[in-house]
Design an enzyme around this catalytic site. Structure first.
Site, short mmCIF file in Angstrom:
data_model
loop_
_atom_site.label_atom_id
_atom_site.label_comp_id
_atom_site.label_asym_id
_atom_site.label_seq_id
_atom_site.Cartn_x
_atom_site.Cartn_y
_atom_site.Cartn_z
CB THR A 38 -0.93 -0.01 1.41
OG1 THR A 38 -0.24 -0.16 2.29
CG2 THR A 38 -2.13 -0.73 1.13
CB THR A 39 0.39 4.59 -1.71
OG1 THR A 39 0.05 3.66 -2.80
CG2 THR A 39 1.21 5.63 -1.97
CB ALA A 40 3.53 4.72 3.20
CD GLU A 54 -3.65 2.38 -1.54
OE1 GLU A 54 -2.45 2.71 -1.84
OE2 GLU A 54 -4.32 1.77 -2.12
#
Lengths: 242, 203
Positions: A38-40, A54
């Site tokens: 997931t995007t960080a 996210e």
């Protein structure tokens, strides 16, 4: 004969071995696991540091039980991308290291020192026999003398950043950050900037269950997680601004 | 053979060490006599050490134990400064020493220490006992057999917001009184100041 056996034993047990052209495939595969995570996002400004991630929550899952940002000490936290289970081990270690620092030196651990401690552990898992590297990258954000942001990768390398993104949407977010970044922005503006970038990589509509945000202000040096209601306000502002 | 049926005689030792907090720095001072019962073992013992450019330490107690503490602490502080990439604070060095002492509390270092210094948070003076208790002294303190004599002079002469120069004058009188009136103290006087200019011995 014995020496030969030892050599073959070692080859069987050591998972991370150099390829003939000097690469460590297992470490590269671990970095690939991060790319699929997931995007960080982490953004540092003069007023403090913001972490935004996210969250992919399934329809019947409790959103609160999905944790992608962890507090390590009162003044420092980390956002993760990659294997959550691996991250928890690193976070546990980081929490212990920051308490050791308080016990030995009567001081809160500085962010670069904490980052190095985490990376020391990561590095061990790229060199020892019978283990695999941690499939996780961390964005470590905190305030010691000033706000600081670091990124670590599975090899145990780390770099300092003013703004950085990791995970599946990293490339898109980085382009956005490069355009928008300004050190003098307020914390509020930085949170909205992060949410706007996050919106570009989240497939569905952004709502508080699909994101997690934490702030460490330079003034208070305290890690704060934004509540659902506060996050809702920021999301509204991000929606109207775009 | 000996009084109290003891096979090994307990040789009386003694020292005077003291520290004064001034507005622009810290003054540390000791005398230089090492005593073993009725014998003055040496008149030129060193009891005042530089740990870093901003931290000084005085020792009292077993010379062997204290020398080991000074060496261990100097090494640990050097490593720590490489780790954090800046000078170590006095508070951190004092806490580290307290941990070192406490970890050995079953076979304790026979030592009573003063740690003084100057850092970004100002001037600091700490006193430590053999088991690792750590007390920050706001004005002045003294340790050793001559401390009772020294305290009298310090108590009478200390004022708030003294300069380092005034601190040196006061501490000279206090150590001198201890040298004269404490049987286990004597020899030369060792004085050091730690200010924003760093650690300096005073002649």
């Amino acid at each position: 004969m014995i020496a030969q056996n030892l050599v073959s034993y070692r080859i069987r047990c050591a998972i991370t071995q150099f390829s003939p052209d000097g690469r460590l495939f297992q470490v590269e595969y671990a970095i690939e696991a991060v790319r699929r995570g997931t995007t960080a996002i982490g953004i540092r400004c003069i007023e403090g540091v913001v972490l935004a991630v996210e969250k992919r929550v399934l329809s019947l899952q409790e959103p609160e039980s999905v944790e992608k940002i962890f507090d390590i000490d009162t003044h420092v936290g980390a956002a993760i991308a990659g294997l959550t289970a691996d991250a928890r081990v690193l976070i546990d270690n980081a929490r212990i290291q920051s308490q050791i620092n308080r016990l030995y030196y009567n001081e809160a651990i500085s962010i670069p020192v904490l980052t190095k401690k985490i990376c020391d552990l990561k590095q061990i898992y790229t060199q020892h026999a019978g283990v695999r590297p941690f499939g996780v990258s961390l964005l470590i954000a905190g305030v010691d003398d000033s706000p600081k942001l670091f990124m670590t990768d599975p090899s145990g390398a780390f770099w300092g950043y003013r703004a950085q993104a990791i995970g599946s949407g990293a490339q898109t977010v980085r382009e956005e950050l490069e355009k928008e970044y300004n050190e003098n922005k307020s914390i509020d503006e930085v949170i909205i900037m992060a949410l706007k970038a996050l919106k570009k990589v989240i497939e569905s509509e952004l709502d508080p269950t699909k994101a997690e945000i934490a702030v460490i202000r330079a003034e208070t040096k305290k890690f704060e997680r934004l509540s659902f209601s506060v996050m809702e306000d920021y999301i509204k502002k991000a929606d109207s601004g775009s | 053979m000996y009084p109290n049926n003891e096979k090994i005689p307990k040789l009386k030792t003694g020292t005077t060490t003291m520290g004064v907090v001034c507005k622009d720095g810290v003054v540390l001072a000791t005398e230089s006599q090492a005593t073993m019962g009725y014998l003055v073992a040496t008149k030129e013992a060193v009891k005042l050490f530089k740990i870093t450019d901003r931290i000084g330490m005085t020792i009292a107690g077993s010379v062997a134990d204290c020398q080991q503490i000074v060496k261990t602490l100097t090494a640990l502080v050097s490593l720590r400064e490489l780790e954090i990439g800046k000078p170590m604070s006095v508070k951190a060095a004092a806490q580290l020493t307290a941990v070192l002492l406490f970890q050995n509390r079953l076979f304790p270092y026979y030592s009573a220490l003063l740690i003084g210094g100057f850092d970004s948070e100002g001037t600091h003076l700490y006193s430590l006992d053999p088991f690792g208790s750590l007390i920050e002294e706001k004005n002045f303190t003294s340790v050793g057999s001559g401390s009772v004599v020294g305290f009298g002079v310090l108590e009478a002469g200390y004022r708030d917001n003294m300069t380092v120069k005034e601190g040196i004058d006061l501490i000279k009188r206090a150590v001198d009184a201890a040298r004269k009136r404490d049987i286990a103290s004597g020899g030369k006087m060792q004085i050091a100041t730690i200010t924003k200019k760093g650690f300096e011995f005073v002649n």
